[in-house]
Design a protein around this motif. Structure first.
Motif, PDB file in Angstrom:
ATOM      1  N   ASP A 107      32.253  27.646  33.018  1.00  0.00           N
ATOM      2  CA  ASP A 107      32.385  28.781  33.934  1.00  0.00           C
ATOM      3  C   ASP A 107      33.513  28.484  34.911  1.00  0.00           C
ATOM      4  O   ASP A 107      33.503  27.468  35.603  1.00  0.00           O
ATOM      5  N   LEU A 108      34.482  29.379  34.944  1.00  0.00           N
ATOM      6  CA  LEU A 108      35.662  29.206  35.790  1.00  0.00           C
ATOM      7  C   LEU A 108      35.525  29.864  37.156  1.00  0.00           C
ATOM      8  O   LEU A 108      36.474  29.873  37.940  1.00  0.00           O
ATOM      9  N   GLY A 109      34.349  30.413  37.436  1.00  0.00           N
ATOM     10  CA  GLY A 109      34.204  31.169  38.676  1.00  0.00           C
ATOM     11  C   GLY A 109      34.912  32.514  38.569  1.00  0.00           C
ATOM     12  O   GLY A 109      35.091  33.053  37.478  1.00  0.00           O
ATOM     13  N   ASP A 110      35.326  33.064  39.690  1.00  0.00           N
ATOM     14  CA  ASP A 110      35.924  34.398  39.719  1.00  0.00           C
ATOM     15  C   ASP A 110      37.427  34.338  39.980  1.00  0.00           C
ATOM     16  O   ASP A 110      37.906  33.492  40.741  1.00  0.00           O
ATOM     17  N   ALA A 111      38.149  35.247  39.343  1.00  0.00           N
ATOM     18  CA  ALA A 111      39.579  35.397  39.621  1.00  0.00           C
ATOM     19  C   ALA A 111      39.768  35.841  41.072  1.00  0.00           C
ATOM     20  O   ALA A 111      38.978  36.633  41.598  1.00  0.00           O
ATOM     21  N   TRP A 112      40.808  35.317  41.707  1.00  0.00           N
ATOM     22  CA  TRP A 112      41.107  35.706  43.080  1.00  0.00           C
ATOM     23  C   TRP A 112      41.923  36.993  43.069  1.00  0.00           C
ATOM     24  O   TRP A 112      42.966  37.084  42.435  1.00  0.00           O
ATOM     25  N   LEU A 113      41.423  38.013  43.785  1.00  0.00           N
ATOM     26  CA  LEU A 113      42.083  39.316  43.846  1.00  0.00           C
ATOM     27  C   LEU A 113      42.330  39.669  45.302  1.00  0.00           C
ATOM     28  O   LEU A 113      41.440  39.519  46.145  1.00  0.00           O
ATOM     29  N   ASP A 114      43.511  40.156  45.609  1.00  0.00           N
ATOM     30  CA  ASP A 114      43.869  40.492  46.983  1.00  0.00           C
ATOM     31  C   ASP A 114      43.642  41.987  47.210  1.00  0.00           C
ATOM     32  O   ASP A 114      44.496  42.819  46.892  1.00  0.00           O
ATOM     33  N   TYR A 115      42.486  42.322  47.790  1.00  0.00           N
ATOM     34  CA  TYR A 115      42.150  43.732  47.991  1.00  0.00           C
ATOM     35  C   TYR A 115      43.032  44.390  49.040  1.00  0.00           C
ATOM     36  O   TYR A 115      43.118  45.610  49.098  1.00  0.00           O
ATOM     37  N   GLY A 116      43.691  43.586  49.881  1.00  0.00           N
ATOM     38  CA  GLY A 116      44.597  44.166  50.865  1.00  0.00           C
ATOM     39  C   GLY A 116      45.854  44.734  50.247  1.00  0.00           C
ATOM     40  O   GLY A 116      46.519  45.589  50.837  1.00  0.00           O
ATOM     41  N   PHE A 117      46.188  44.244  49.033  1.00  0.00           N
ATOM     42  CA  PHE A 117      47.365  44.718  48.319  1.00  0.00           C
ATOM     43  C   PHE A 117      46.956  45.064  46.876  1.00  0.00           C
ATOM     44  O   PHE A 117      47.211  44.292  45.950  1.00  0.00           O
ATOM     45  N   PRO A 118      46.291  46.210  46.700  1.00  0.00           N
ATOM     46  CA  PRO A 118      45.734  46.537  45.383  1.00  0.00           C
ATOM     47  C   PRO A 118      46.774  46.613  44.279  1.00  0.00           C
ATOM     48  O   PRO A 118      46.453  46.379  43.114  1.00  0.00           O
ATOM     49  N   GLN A 119      48.024  46.905  44.627  1.00  0.00           N
ATOM     50  CA  GLN A 119      49.060  46.994  43.600  1.00  0.00           C
ATOM     51  C   GLN A 119      49.337  45.642  42.954  1.00  0.00           C
ATOM     52  O   GLN A 119      49.928  45.571  41.873  1.00  0.00           O
ATOM     53  N   THR A 120      48.895  44.565  43.597  1.00  0.00           N
ATOM     54  CA  THR A 120      49.099  43.225  43.030  1.00  0.00           C
ATOM     55  C   THR A 120      47.988  42.812  42.081  1.00  0.00           C
ATOM     56  O   THR A 120      48.121  41.812  41.359  1.00  0.00           O
ATOM     57  N   ILE A 121      46.885  43.554  42.074  1.00  0.00           N
ATOM     58  CA  ILE A 121      45.685  43.105  41.359  1.00  0.00           C
ATOM     59  C   ILE A 121      45.885  43.021  39.845  1.00  0.00           C
ATOM     60  O   ILE A 121      45.474  42.026  39.225  1.00  0.00           O
ATOM     61  N   PRO A 122      46.493  44.010  39.172  1.00  0.00           N
ATOM     62  CA  PRO A 122      46.641  43.872  37.716  1.00  0.00           C
ATOM     63  C   PRO A 122      47.359  42.589  37.319  1.00  0.00           C
ATOM     64  O   PRO A 122      46.937  41.894  36.386  1.00  0.00           O
ATOM     65  N   ALA A 123      48.437  42.256  38.028  1.00  0.00           N
ATOM     66  CA  ALA A 123      49.180  41.038  37.692  1.00  0.00           C
ATOM     67  C   ALA A 123      48.356  39.784  37.968  1.00  0.00           C
ATOM     68  O   ALA A 123      48.465  38.788  37.241  1.00  0.00           O
TER      69      ALA A 123
END
Length: 348
Positions: free
Chosen positions: A107-123
């Protein structure tokens, strides 16, 4: 009266003298912890920072900003991990083997996602997934809403090229995507497979969508086995057609829990009546062993709307079935119960 120390507190034992102390289970036995205790990893697998070749690597993707109805799927990965604990108690059914003897689950845990900049999330999702796929591990992602499949497909296509999509859902998710002024992809859990087709990530002629029970005007060339067809033909016939269509092409499996009827999966963002039963879903999944499945995800568990954790358990069981599939590929020999007999007649 004798007393013993249990979890840091003093509790009375019996007035009868004890001749031996309780023995803790060995860490390498089937269940080395109590089902209801311990940290949350899938099947109580080790938490690691990096997967290695041959691992079954679980990655959480806690996203729900692309949902079109009820939010909450960002809490899905943890709910699925919690529900998976009981699946590690006993040997697999059907089969009678311990898949963890044949598959290294991490288990690798969760991917880090920056909710403050949603346009960065797909990448960010694509990068996290690409790092895992590049190691040669099998990546299974826990959603999160269904948009996550788009960057996950991009990550897998870097290694495997164009794939056939094996898609269980109430919705086709091929509505026409909108493009931002800067050319960015729309974050929408109902358009990402149309975008994936347009990008050449999946071959619609070799792909299958199973359990569909909503309408879309443009099916984008996908093969749709809607819920009425599944009910008419049966799980075995549907699985056979899915395998014939995909052939030996690399396949990506994606399971939206709303493919199940809301009676069995209320904890999801966009429930639709008259869905698959768990028995139908598992029967089809178990007949896909011969496919070259190179990655998978299970998405749209929203625990705030769940009842008794049954949606999370359904999702965890789908992932567990993929562990069992790889275990069979790695040499696990399934067993079955003897056929019941009355006199000389066997019932099977």
């Amino acid at each position: 009266m004798h007393s013993g120390i249990v979890s840091g507190g003093a509790y009375p034992l019996s007035s009868k003298a004890h001749s031996s102390r309780p023995v803790s289970p060995s860490p390498d036995c089937l269940s080395s912890e109590q089902t209801y205790s311990g940290t949350h990893t899938f099947l109580r697998a080790p938490r690691v920072k990096q997967a290695k070749s041959g691992d079954f690597a679980v990655l959480g993707v806690p996203l729900d900003i692309a949902t079109s109805n009820r939010p909450g799927a960002r809490l899905g990965p943890d709910a699925v991990r919690c529900a998976s604990a009981q699946l590690a108690e006993l040997k697999a059914y059907p089969g009678g083997f311990d898949p963890l003897n044949f598959v290294d689950v991490v288990d690798l845990g969760d991917a880090w996602l920056d909710y403050g900049f949603p346009q960065t999330i797909p990448a960010m999702i694509e990068e996290a997934a690409s790092d895992v796929v590049a190691t040669g591990a099998f990546l299974c992602s826990l959603g999160g809403d269904h948009f996550i499949s788009y960057p996950l497909l991009k990550a897998h296509a870097k290694t495997h090229g164009q794939m056939a999509l094996i898609h269980f859902d109430a919705h086709t998710d091929t509505w026409t995507p909108r493009v931002g002024r800067d050319g960015s992809v729309e974050l929408n859990h109902g358009t990402m497979f149309a975008q994936a087709i347009d990008d050449g990530l999946i071959d619609p002629a070799r792909s299958s969508q199973i359990g569909i029970r909503t309408w879309v005007d443009d099916a984008k060339g996908m093969n749709i086995f809607d819920n009425m067809v599944v009910a008419e033909k049966g799980a075995a016939a549907i699985a056979a057609m899915v395998k014939e269509l995909a052939g030996d092409m690399p396949c990506y499996l994606t399971v939206d829990v709303d493919c199940l009827d809301p009676a069995f999966a209320p904890g999801t963002g966009t429930p639709v009546m008259a869905g698959l039963t768990p028995r139908e879903l598992l029967a089809m999944l178990r007949k896909l062993d011969e496919l070259n499945i190179v990655g998978c995800d299970v998405v749209e568990v929203a625990p705030a709307y769940d009842q008794g954790g049954i949606t999370a358990l359904a999702a965890a069981t789908v992932v567990y079935e993929q562990v069992c599939r790889l275990a069979r590929r790695n040499g696990a020999v399934p067993a079955s119960y003897p056929a019941p007999r009355i006199g000389a007649r066997a019932f099977r």
